[in-house]
Every structure is written in C-alpha cells, then in structure tokens.
Scaffold this active site. Structure first.
Site, PDB file in Angstrom:
ATOM      1  N   LYS A 162       6.157  12.273  -2.922  1.00 33.08           N
ATOM      2  CA  LYS A 162       7.486  11.822  -2.519  1.00 33.08           C
ATOM      3  C   LYS A 162       8.062  12.741  -1.437  1.00 33.08           C
ATOM      4  CE  LYS A 162       8.199   8.310  -5.358  1.00 33.08           C
ATOM      5  NZ  LYS A 162       8.473   6.933  -4.878  1.00 33.08           N
ATOM      6  N   ASP A 190       4.981   8.814   0.196  1.00 29.38           N
ATOM      7  CA  ASP A 190       6.025   7.796   0.033  1.00 29.38           C
ATOM      8  C   ASP A 190       7.355   8.362   0.511  1.00 29.38           C
ATOM      9  OD1 ASP A 190       7.673   5.728  -0.655  1.00 29.38           O
ATOM     10  OD2 ASP A 190       7.301   5.827  -2.809  1.00 29.38           O
ATOM     11  N   GLU A 218       3.921   5.114   2.640  1.00 27.13           N
ATOM     12  CA  GLU A 218       4.684   4.004   2.063  1.00 27.13           C
ATOM     13  C   GLU A 218       6.131   4.007   2.551  1.00 27.13           C
ATOM     14  OE1 GLU A 218       5.832   2.361  -2.436  1.00 27.13           O
ATOM     15  OE2 GLU A 218       4.281   3.898  -2.146  1.00 27.13           O
ATOM     16  N   ASP A 243       7.079  -1.412   1.033  1.00 26.85           N
ATOM     17  CA  ASP A 243       7.553  -1.497  -0.357  1.00 26.85           C
ATOM     18  C   ASP A 243       8.918  -2.163  -0.400  1.00 26.85           C
ATOM     19  OD1 ASP A 243       8.254  -1.226  -2.996  1.00 26.85           O
ATOM     20  OD2 ASP A 243       8.239   0.959  -3.029  1.00 26.85           O
ATOM     21  N   LYS A 267       6.057  -5.122  -6.714  1.00 23.77           N
ATOM     22  CA  LYS A 267       6.699  -4.649  -7.938  1.00 23.77           C
ATOM     23  C   LYS A 267       7.423  -5.830  -8.569  1.00 23.77           C
ATOM     24  CE  LYS A 267       7.343   0.104  -6.305  1.00 23.77           C
ATOM     25  NZ  LYS A 267       8.315   1.127  -5.860  1.00 23.77           N
TER      26      LYS A 267
END
Length: 367
Positions: A162, A190, A218, A243, A267
């Site tokens: 992250k 990400d 991402e 995403d 998701k």
C-alpha cells in the site's frame, strides 16, 4: 423453495494490526450480515461492509436499502427463479452496490443449496485451491519492510504494498520492501488513487529504472480520471490494474474500449454482487484482459463468495483475498478454508457456510 424472511445483523471482528491505505485506516472489520430464510428452513448468507471512502455506502444506507427496498422485492420469490430475483435486487434502488451485493450473495447461496451443489461447480469450475497475496499496510518505509519480511517468513510469496500518500516517500517504501524480501517475491503496488497521472508515471518509471521488478500497479490515479489512467497505462511498461475505476459492467466496457488499463480488479461490493461480477468476467475474457479478484475489509462470508467466483472463471488469474487472514478471529463456520496463503473451497452446497457466530441480529422483514 421460497424466501420468507430477510434478517439483518451486525458483526465486528478485531484486526491483528491496523490496516492503513491512502484512503482510510481501521483496526476492526465491521460489517452487515444478511440472512435470507426460506420456507424449507434453508438460510442463505451475504454481507455488506460500510466502506464510505470507496463505495459511498454507510451502515445506515445499507440497512435502509436492504429493509425498505430489497426485502420487499425478494420476500415470496421462488429461489429457483434466480435471474428474476437478482434482477429485482439490481433494480431495487440506484447505486447502493454493497447492499445489493449482500442480497445477491445470499440469493446465490440459497440457489446453490436448492441445487445441492457448491457455486463454483454450478458455474462449471473444477479447481478448488489457490493462493492469495498478503497486504502490507501503508506505514513508514522501515516498518513496511519489517512487515513484508515477516509475511515472507510466514510463507507468503506475493505481497500487495500500500502506497499513495506521498509519491516521493512511496519510492522509499517500495525500495525498502524489495530490499527486505529479496528478488524472488512477487510485489504488487496499490496506490488507492493516491497519485496524479504525472506522479504515477514518475514513480512507476523510477521503479522500472531501479529494477524493482513490480508485477503491477493498482489504481494509481483518481477513480474518475479515466483519461489520466490511460495516460499512465500508455506511458509505462508495468501492468496497470484498475480497481476503483470499475464498478459496473458499463465501467468495464469503457475501460476495455479505451484500453485504459491492462487488468481489472473485481470486488463484489463494487459490482453489486456475483451477478455483476460474472458479467464483468465475461466482458474481460472476450477482450483478452485478465482479472484480479479482491475484497474490501470483509468477513469470510463474502470472501467465500468471491473465492467461488475465482474458481469458476479462468479469466481471474490473480487473487487478493487476505482480509480473513488479517482478522484476529474467524466467526464464520464453514466457507473457504485458509491454510496460510492457500485457500481451499469445500464441497458443501452454495457457499458452504453453516453459520456466523457473534452476529448482533436486529431488524427482520417477513412476508
């Protein structure tokens, strides 16, 4: 088999350590559990976590939509008429994708129990096991390096890093993690919308020039900035995964048409459940675009649903389903089985979930 009741409850699961991204920080998984009860006594489970920073859905909007819009559309319906039921959920309200996902997942769970088969088999899947990556929360570079090294010692060979608050510091974070884990570990970065297109291009080119061997990046830019996302995708060699830019099949169509990203992250809380996710999978497969299956901070209820989808569609080639691993306990009896990084589906009907412990059951809507 007809639906006679929709029950709503809340569930709270502490995390082993705080989970931090460029968008939010939390130390607990808090989620809304849905139970669809049938006239045979069979129960279908679903869930909807409040992730206002991403989906815009709160506890209040989720429970209100489920109780006042979705429940009246489902009570009395025959579970065997699955397409009519999921269509009723999809058209019950505008937006509210998490509430819709909870009902859609519970419907599919009941349908699988009616058919006496696990969902992945009903969709033609044969594989039962796969490995997930492990998320390294956004912290100081040295702390992220320690967390990454610990995850590797625990047996994880793919890590999601992250980043996204300070692109200059992000370069240090990524470099520190790579030095800590060595060259053999798969690294995914990400940014959670944290960079501008220029910052993204500069950071990713830095990673490429430094030989950090990043598999993918991402959502480097804001979700609405599709043009910026395409600029990044076209300017770098590293694969770009969309995403927050892809919720619905319509979003997927735009991204695919523009080739604004190399891959899509599906998701269930964004797609409104399994039905929308299956449609996105079909579109991506037709375009020759690989998908990742991911999750918000969710319990094993909806993660199990995502795992069934992943095992049923070959276009899903990357797996980011570690939220239950990050939890201090698992209140879900049944469902997907975790053995470190390896996940395995059982062969019980539907989701294979027997019960969910610790739920504070509240509102109930009956026919």
């Amino acid at each position: 088999m007809r639906i006679t009741e929709l029950r709503l409850g809340t569930l709270s699961i502490p995390l082993k350590k705080p989970f931090k991204t460029a968008l939010r920080s939390t130390d607990t998984v808090t989620t809304n559990i849905v139970a669809l009860v049938s006239d045979t006594g069979a129960v279908g489970y679903g869930e909807a976590p409040p992730t206002a920073a991403i989906t815009g859905d709160t506890d209040g909007s989720i429970t209100c939509t489920l109780a006042t819009r979705i429940a009246p559309a489902l009570i009395g319906r025959d579970v065997s008429e699955l397409q009519d039921a999921v269509s009723a959920v999809a058209h019950s309200a505008v937006g509210n994708t998490s509430a819709k996902a909870a009902a859609d997942i519970a419907l599919h769970d009941l349908w699988g129990k009616l058919c006496g088969q696990p969902l992945y088999r009903l969709w033609g899947g044969t594989k039962r096991t796969f490995t997930t990556d492990y998320t390294i929360s956004l912290n100081a570079p040295e702390e992220m390096a320690r967390d990454a090294a610990e995850a590797v010692r625990d047996g994880y060979d793919a890590l999601k890093i992250k980043v996204g608050i300070d692109f200059r510091l992000d370069m240090e974070r990524i470099g520190a993690v790579r030095r800590a884990v060595g060259p053999e570990i798969l690294l995914r970065v990400d940014a959670n919308q944290g960079w501008t297109p220029k910052e993204a291009i500069r950071t990713i080119r830095y990673m490429e020039d430094e030989g950090l061997d990043i598999e993918l990046v991402e959502q480097p830019v804001a979700s609405h900035d599709i043009e910026g996302l395409k600029r990044v995708t076209d300017a770098v060699e590293t694969a770009i995964l969309a995403d927050e830019s892809v919720y619905s099949p319509r979003d997927a169509l735009r991204l695919i048409s523009l080739r604004a990203a190399d891959m899509l992250n599906i998701k269930l809380m964004k797609s409104g459940g399994l039905s929308g996710a299956l449609t996105i999978c079909g579109m991506a497969e037709s375009a020759g675009m690989e998908c990742m299956i991911g999750a918000m901070m969710e319990s094993k209820v909806s993660v199990t649903a995502a795992a069934h989808l992943a095992m049923a569609r070959r276009v899903v080639t990357k797996y980011d389903l570690d939220p239950p691993i990050l939890c201090a306990s698992d209140p879900v009896r049944g469902g997907v089985i975790y053995d470190g990084a390896v996940l395995e589906l059982n062969d019980a009907p539907g989701l294979g979930i027997d019960s969910v412990e610790g739920v504070a059951w509240g509102e109930s809507v009956k026919g």
